[in-house]
Design a protein around this motif. Structure first.
Motif, PDB file in Angstrom:
ATOM      1  N   ILE A  63       0.965  -1.212  -0.021  1.00 34.64           N
ATOM      2  CA  ILE A  63       0.065   0.025  -0.276  1.00 34.64           C
ATOM      3  C   ILE A  63       0.925   1.161  -0.119  1.00 34.64           C
ATOM      4  N   ILE A  64       1.031   2.050  -0.935  1.00 30.81           N
ATOM      5  CA  ILE A  64       1.645   3.195  -1.274  1.00 30.81           C
ATOM      6  C   ILE A  64       0.554   4.402  -1.161  1.00 30.81           C
ATOM      7  N   ASP A  65       1.141   5.217  -0.365  1.00 28.96           N
ATOM      8  CA  ASP A  65      -0.034   6.560   0.293  1.00 28.96           C
ATOM      9  C   ASP A  65       0.753   7.578  -0.428  1.00 28.96           C
ATOM     10  N   THR A  66       0.107   8.143  -1.349  1.00 26.17           N
ATOM     11  CA  THR A  66       0.637   9.318  -2.183  1.00 26.17           C
ATOM     12  C   THR A  66      -0.132  10.518  -1.885  1.00 26.17           C
ATOM     13  N   HIS A  67       0.496  11.855  -1.938  1.00 25.79           N
ATOM     14  CA  HIS A  67      -0.106  13.013  -1.951  1.00 25.79           C
ATOM     15  C   HIS A  67       0.141  14.051  -3.196  1.00 25.79           C
ATOM     16  N   PHE A  68      -0.883  14.267  -3.749  1.00 23.28           N
ATOM     17  CA  PHE A  68      -0.824  15.211  -5.096  1.00 23.28           C
ATOM     18  C   PHE A  68      -0.788  16.565  -4.573  1.00 23.28           C
ATOM     19  N   SER A  69      -0.140  17.472  -5.311  1.00 19.88           N
ATOM     20  CA  SER A  69      -0.226  18.902  -5.174  1.00 19.88           C
ATOM     21  C   SER A  69      -1.886  19.528  -5.677  1.00 19.88           C
ATOM     22  N   GLN A  70      -2.482  18.692  -6.548  1.00 17.90           N
ATOM     23  CA  GLN A  70      -3.812  18.950  -7.073  1.00 17.90           C
ATOM     24  C   GLN A  70      -4.752  17.855  -7.042  1.00 17.90           C
ATOM     25  N   PRO A  71      -5.944  18.148  -7.032  1.00  8.58           N
ATOM     26  CA  PRO A  71      -6.882  16.716  -7.200  1.00  8.58           C
ATOM     27  C   PRO A  71      -6.400  16.007  -8.048  1.00  8.58           C
ATOM     28  N   ALA A  72      -6.348  14.547  -7.861  1.00  5.60           N
ATOM     29  CA  ALA A  72      -5.810  13.576  -8.790  1.00  5.60           C
ATOM     30  C   ALA A  72      -6.939  13.161  -9.696  1.00  5.60           C
ATOM     31  N   ASP A  73      -6.480  12.911 -10.925  1.00  6.46           N
ATOM     32  CA  ASP A  73      -7.453  12.018 -12.043  1.00  6.46           C
ATOM     33  C   ASP A  73      -7.074  10.458 -11.470  1.00  6.46           C
ATOM     34  N   LEU A  74      -7.833   9.890 -11.100  1.00  3.74           N
ATOM     35  CA  LEU A  74      -7.632   8.536 -10.618  1.00  3.74           C
ATOM     36  C   LEU A  74      -7.520   7.606 -12.167  1.00  3.74           C
ATOM     37  N   GLU A  75      -8.484   8.036 -12.994  1.00  6.27           N
ATOM     38  CA  GLU A  75      -8.397   7.148 -14.392  1.00  6.27           C
ATOM     39  C   GLU A  75      -6.943   7.299 -14.995  1.00  6.27           C
ATOM     40  N   HIS A  76      -6.275   8.548 -14.793  1.00  5.74           N
ATOM     41  CA  HIS A  76      -5.129   8.545 -15.465  1.00  5.74           C
ATOM     42  C   HIS A  76      -3.992   8.200 -14.557  1.00  5.74           C
ATOM     43  N   VAL A  77      -4.179   8.264 -13.336  1.00  6.42           N
ATOM     44  CA  VAL A  77      -3.297   7.213 -12.264  1.00  6.42           C
ATOM     45  C   VAL A  77      -3.224   5.892 -12.797  1.00  6.42           C
ATOM     46  N   ARG A  78      -4.444   5.072 -13.097  1.00  6.12           N
ATOM     47  CA  ARG A  78      -4.474   3.792 -13.201  1.00  6.12           C
ATOM     48  C   ARG A  78      -3.928   3.483 -14.860  1.00  6.12           C
ATOM     49  N   SER A  79      -4.285   4.455 -15.722  1.00 10.85           N
ATOM     50  CA  SER A  79      -3.598   4.157 -16.983  1.00 10.85           C
ATOM     51  C   SER A  79      -1.942   4.345 -16.900  1.00 10.85           C
ATOM     52  N   THR A  80      -1.593   5.181 -16.194  1.00  9.99           N
ATOM     53  CA  THR A  80      -0.175   5.490 -15.850  1.00  9.99           C
ATOM     54  C   THR A  80       0.482   4.199 -15.382  1.00  9.99           C
ATOM     55  N   LEU A  81      -0.057   3.459 -14.598  1.00  5.00           N
ATOM     56  CA  LEU A  81       0.352   2.417 -13.826  1.00  5.00           C
ATOM     57  C   LEU A  81       0.461   1.384 -14.817  1.00  5.00           C
ATOM     58  N   LYS A  82      -0.681   1.160 -15.623  1.00  2.00           N
ATOM     59  CA  LYS A  82      -0.742  -0.010 -16.784  1.00  2.00           C
ATOM     60  C   LYS A  82       0.513   0.201 -17.610  1.00  2.00           C
ATOM     61  N   THR A  83       0.647   1.544 -18.086  1.00  3.99           N
ATOM     62  CA  THR A  83       1.701   1.704 -19.202  1.00  3.99           C
ATOM     63  C   THR A  83       3.026   1.470 -18.443  1.00  3.99           C
ATOM     64  N   GLY A  84       3.174   1.515 -17.208  1.00  7.57           N
ATOM     65  CA  GLY A  84       4.474   1.178 -16.530  1.00  7.57           C
ATOM     66  C   GLY A  84       4.461  -0.371 -16.244  1.00  7.57           C
TER      67      GLY A  84
END
Length: 322
Positions: A63-84
């Protein structure tokens, strides 16, 4: 289903208050039994052969607890992880739109996982912070699995005691078998489709149990009431009348509830997908089981008017002068 059109039968049911012509539910209960047996057999076969796709809540992981400087777009987060190369990550906000928890399977964990995630997320937010990286071991997952099973079994046992005290034992047993029917079918479909099971799924199962029991109790109350009011008809006819009287209420309640569930399923996002799907399956089969399983089994167990009528004990006449 056939409805009553006979003039003599219409006269017999006059004054009972049917919303429409009588539906002979009990006539078709054996077809319901056959359908339920087939569905339960397929569910159990899938459970014992395919097993379950346990989520991170049960198998452990990171479990990784992260803090974004602005409201996070969860769909973009998921797609970025899949790309990685991380396919099975669970991403959800924790408290605010800026705080995001990323759950990864144990197989994805390594010493540099925090830095790897930060590097992936930098493309979305260069000021992202990794607050903590926690590993949840399989022992914790095993404890959660046992707790979920115990919670479900305890719920069924307590409901059996409640229904048994409030109603006649035949109704209580029929109601509990109906609940077990709904639970087995729901988890069986999850096993067959290999949809990930997490703690929200357990919450959905307990919700389904409560909903299904409420639906059955409405039917049981009307059956008990009609057994005491209607004395010239057979037990089968009284049950058919009771189900017909509650049918409109049952359908309206189920349809309006399913509207909400469909909204959660299609617009709620991946984090509550298993919860929404379990509710959809459970409520659908719960409506069916309250008619063709719970009350039908009670009827075949021998439910009769004498089990519903309050018996009055006659007292001996007092002697004169007392």
């Amino acid at each position: 289903m056939t409805v009553t059109t006979n003039t003599k039968q219409k006269h017999e049911y006059k004054g009972i208050g049917l919303p429409f012509s009588l539906v002979h539910f009990m006539k078709y209960r054996k077809f319901g039994y056959l359908f339920s047996i087939i569905v339960i057999a397929l569910s159990l076969f899938s459970i014992f052969t395919k097993g379950f796709n346990w989520g991170l809540d049960f198998t452990g992981g990171v479990i990784i607890d992260t803090h974004f400087s602005q409201p996070a777009d969860l769909e973009h987060v998921r797609s970025t992880l899949k790309t990685g190369g991380i396919e099975s990550a669970l991403v959800q906000t924790t408290g605010s739109a800026n705080d995001v928890a990323i759950r990864l399977p144990a197989s994805a964990s390594d010493a540099n996982i925090g830095n790897n995630i930060k590097n992936m997320m930098t493309s979305l937010d260069k000021d992202i912070q990794i607050r903590s990286v926690e590993f949840v071991g399989p022992n914790v997952g095993e404890e959660l699995t046992q707790g979920a099973i115990y919670a479900t079994l305890a719920t069924l046992i307590l409901l059996l005691a409640y229904v048994g005290m409030r109603f006649e034992w035949r109704l209580g047993l029929g109601g509990i078998l109906g609940l077990a029917h709904d639970v087995i079918v729901t988890i069986g479909l999850f096993s067959f489709l290999q949809i990930e099971i997490d703690l929200t799924f357990v919450a959905a199962i307990l919700t389904v149990v409560g909903y299904s029991l409420n639906d059955s109790i409405v039917v049981f109350d009307r059956v008990r009431e009609n057994f005491r009011k209607i004395r010239r008809l057979s037990s089968e006819e009284v049950i058919n009348i009771s189900l017909t009287q509650t049918l409109s209420r049952t359908l309206m309640t189920s349809v309006t509830t399913l509207f909400v569930v469909f909204s959660l399923l299609f617009f709620g996002g991946p984090s509550i997908y298993s919860f929404s799907l379990a509710l959809l399956i459970g409520i659908g089969f719960g409506t069916y089981s309250s008619i063709f399983v719970a009350i039908a089994l009670a009827f075949d167990f021998g439910l009769d008017r004498e089990h519903m009528v309050v018996k009055v004990v006659e007292k001996e006449d007092f002697q004169e002068g007392l």
